[in-house]
Motif scaffolding. Sequence first.
Motif, PDB file in Angstrom:
ATOM      1  N   ASP A  26       1.564 -13.617  -2.864  1.00  0.00           N
ATOM      2  CA  ASP A  26       0.630 -14.173  -1.894  1.00  0.00           C
ATOM      3  C   ASP A  26      -0.258 -13.036  -1.392  1.00  0.00           C
ATOM      4  O   ASP A  26       0.260 -12.011  -0.930  1.00  0.00           O
ATOM      5  N   PRO A  27      -1.569 -13.170  -1.485  1.00  0.00           N
ATOM      6  CA  PRO A  27      -2.441 -12.072  -1.040  1.00  0.00           C
ATOM      7  C   PRO A  27      -2.261 -11.701   0.428  1.00  0.00           C
ATOM      8  O   PRO A  27      -2.559 -10.597   0.834  1.00  0.00           O
ATOM      9  N   GLU A  28      -1.730 -12.609   1.214  1.00  0.00           N
ATOM     10  CA  GLU A  28      -1.488 -12.311   2.629  1.00  0.00           C
ATOM     11  C   GLU A  28      -0.319 -11.345   2.800  1.00  0.00           C
ATOM     12  O   GLU A  28      -0.226 -10.655   3.812  1.00  0.00           O
ATOM     13  N   ASP A  29       0.597 -11.289   1.823  1.00  0.00           N
ATOM     14  CA  ASP A  29       1.771 -10.423   1.916  1.00  0.00           C
ATOM     15  C   ASP A  29       1.489  -8.991   1.486  1.00  0.00           C
ATOM     16  O   ASP A  29       2.296  -8.110   1.744  1.00  0.00           O
ATOM     17  N   GLU A  32      -2.315  -3.862   3.928  1.00  0.00           N
ATOM     18  CA  GLU A  32      -3.603  -3.168   3.922  1.00  0.00           C
ATOM     19  C   GLU A  32      -3.340  -1.667   3.858  1.00  0.00           C
ATOM     20  O   GLU A  32      -2.282  -1.188   4.249  1.00  0.00           O
TER      21      GLU A  32
END
Length: 104
Positions: A26-29, A32
């Motif tokens: 999941d790109p949210e996981d 950054e």
Amino acid sequence: MTDTDRSVDDESTDPADSGSLSDDVDPEDVPEFGDLSILQRAFVAAAQNPSRGLLVVGLFAFSLAFYAAFWLSFPRVAGLLSAVAVIVVAVAALVYWLLDRVSR
């Protein structure tokens, strides 16, 4: 069939051939870069450009050798400069800590 035999328009159904992220990620996981620690950032930078990482390690080894030679040649001056460096690092750490507390 090798990669050179396959035409550009053919799409592979083999999941090992896909260059994109799998459906499990999941790109949210993904963290950054700003969320990484200093050591993790250094590892990422060294992994992206290994020659620069080797250069930094070589410069660090040279600086340690220079510091040891400086202590052997001028112990009083090296002690004074080391004490000043410790004070500067302590003040910088205190300012960093205070700014971190204020920003929250």
